[in-house]
Design an enzyme around this catalytic site. Structure first.
Site, PDB file in Angstrom:
ATOM      1  CG  HIS A 287      48.628  35.606  48.970  1.00  0.00           C
ATOM      2  ND1 HIS A 287      47.209  36.088  48.518  1.00  0.00           N
ATOM      3  CD2 HIS A 287      48.329  34.335  49.115  1.00  0.00           C
ATOM      4  CE1 HIS A 287      46.689  34.871  48.464  1.00  0.00           C
ATOM      5  NE2 HIS A 287      46.921  33.979  48.950  1.00  0.00           N
TER       6      HIS A 287
ATOM      7  NE  ARG B 148      40.917  34.473  48.414  1.00  0.00           N
ATOM      8  CZ  ARG B 148      41.988  33.566  48.303  1.00  0.00           C
ATOM      9  NH1 ARG B 148      43.081  33.368  48.868  1.00  0.00           N
ATOM     10  NH2 ARG B 148      41.941  32.557  47.463  1.00  0.00           N
TER      11      ARG B 148
ATOM     12  CD  GLU C  98      46.520  39.422  48.495  1.00  0.00           C
ATOM     13  OE1 GLU C  98      46.940  38.461  47.759  1.00  0.00           O
ATOM     14  OE2 GLU C  98      46.288  38.912  49.607  1.00  0.00           O
TER      15      GLU C  98
END
Ligand code: NAP
Length: 316
Positions: A279, A232, A261
């Protein structure tokens, strides 16, 4: 209350999950609603389950508007977007999709290590640009014998360790406790970073790990070290990372996740010593299908039998 349970879709979900949910439940498309407040006023009281993506956030202010909520099913293994203490207090169950994505995410961690150490992105770009005849670029870094430090030796961390050990790297790890594994436990993260050529972040996000990888840890990793993050963005102090990279105090960074993000700071994108992926850790057809099956199965099972296939550890 409706006989068919209402399920709030709090994130934009792929058709492979949204379709089967809509076939079985009365889906309330919160993520796609132009007037979310109006939707909650009309439908909030009927909602009994909420489905969100791994990167999604369901704040207490939203959950307060769902007084009949029994279950949150996360389409992902990370549930740092769910307020666990709040859910415990209200008796809301929280379920996720562990295990089914472990191999894919570990593969991406290894890919990031390889891409960074061996300069593969630049090598590919040079060939594509027709530059091979002018030389094959500078020599890169051998991985066999190098030291990998893993922050968070859980399901994904162990799968990364197995892969890097097969590449003959030396593996150490940190976490809140030592485990019966054939890798060296280093209790202090800064010490692990000081000893590592590659510091690989694989622990959960959330308040307990926010900015765990800070300027001090990055300083310990130093100019010999590369930061790899597949966990993360919140775990790494992103401004401190950019500063260390720009100043040459860190060898490089190879990242799949970011603090905000999908925004990736221009200053990070402009650096020559980074490899940046959007991601994609679990983004294969096979794994996303397995995640969708598990996410949906948990909701169905809850309403059919009152049981779940997975429940997050904090609520067991
Ligand atoms: P997991 O099995 O729960 O492993 C997490 C590990 O982190 C555990 O070994 C735990 O060990 C350690 N840990 C937990 N809290 C910690 C803390 N405060 N400080 C240090 N270590 C801590 O989870 P997983 O299935 O491996 O997934 C890990 C994370 O990967 C997820 O939470 C998710 O955020 C991320 N992820 C990313 C992608 C992607 O697409 N890039 C995909 C899937 C998952 P101890 O209990 O010993 O501390």
């Amino acid at each position: 209350m409706n006989a068919t349970p209402s399920v709030l879709l709090a994130s934009t979900l792929p058709p492979m999950l949204k379709g089967p949910l809509a076939a079985r439940f009365r889906c309330v498309d919160y993520a796609g609603a132009a007037d979310q407040d109006g939707l909650l006023a009309r439908e909030g009281a009927t909602v009994r389950a909420l489905v969100q993506g791994g990167g999604g956030v369901s704040p207490p202010a939203l959950l307060d508007r769902l007084p009949a909520l029994e279950l949150i099913s996360v389409f992902g293994v990370g549930y740092d977007g769910v307020p666990i203490d709040y859910c415990r207090a209200r008796g809301i169950r929280v379920t996720n999709t562990p295990d089914v994505l472990t191999d894919d995410v570990a593969d991406i961690a290894v890919a990031l290590v390889l891409m960074s150490a061996r300069g593969l992105v630049a090598a590919n770009a040079a060939l594509m640009a027709g530059d091979w005849a002018r030389g094959t670029g500078t020599l890169t870094t051998r991985l066999a014998g190098k030291r990998a430090g893993i922050l968070g030796l859980g399901r994904i961390g162990k799968a990364i360790a197995e892969r890097l050990a097969a590449m003959r790297m030396d593996i150490a790890y940190t976490g809140r406790s030592a485990q019966p594994v054939p890798y060296r436990y280093v209790p202090d993260l800064a010490v692990l970073a000081a000893e590592a050529d590659f510091l690989i972040v694989a622990c959960p996000g959330g308040p307990a790990t926010r900015n765990l990888v800070d300027a001090r840890v990055l300083g310990a990793l130093g100019a010999k070290g590369t930061l790899v993050n597949i966990a993360r963005g919140s775990i790494v102090d992103e401004p401190a990372l950019i500063e260390a990279l720009a100043a040459g105090r860190l060898r490089g960074a190879a990242l799949d996740v970011y603090a905000h993000e999908p925004d990736v700071p221009a200053a990070l994108r402009a650096l020559p010593n980074v490899v940046l992926l959007p991601h994609v850790g679990s983004a294969t057809q096979e794994t996303r299908a397995a995640m969708a099956d598990l996410c949906r199965a948990n909701v169905e099972r809850w309403f059919d039998t009152g049981t779940l296939l997975t429940l997050v550890p904090e609520l067991r």
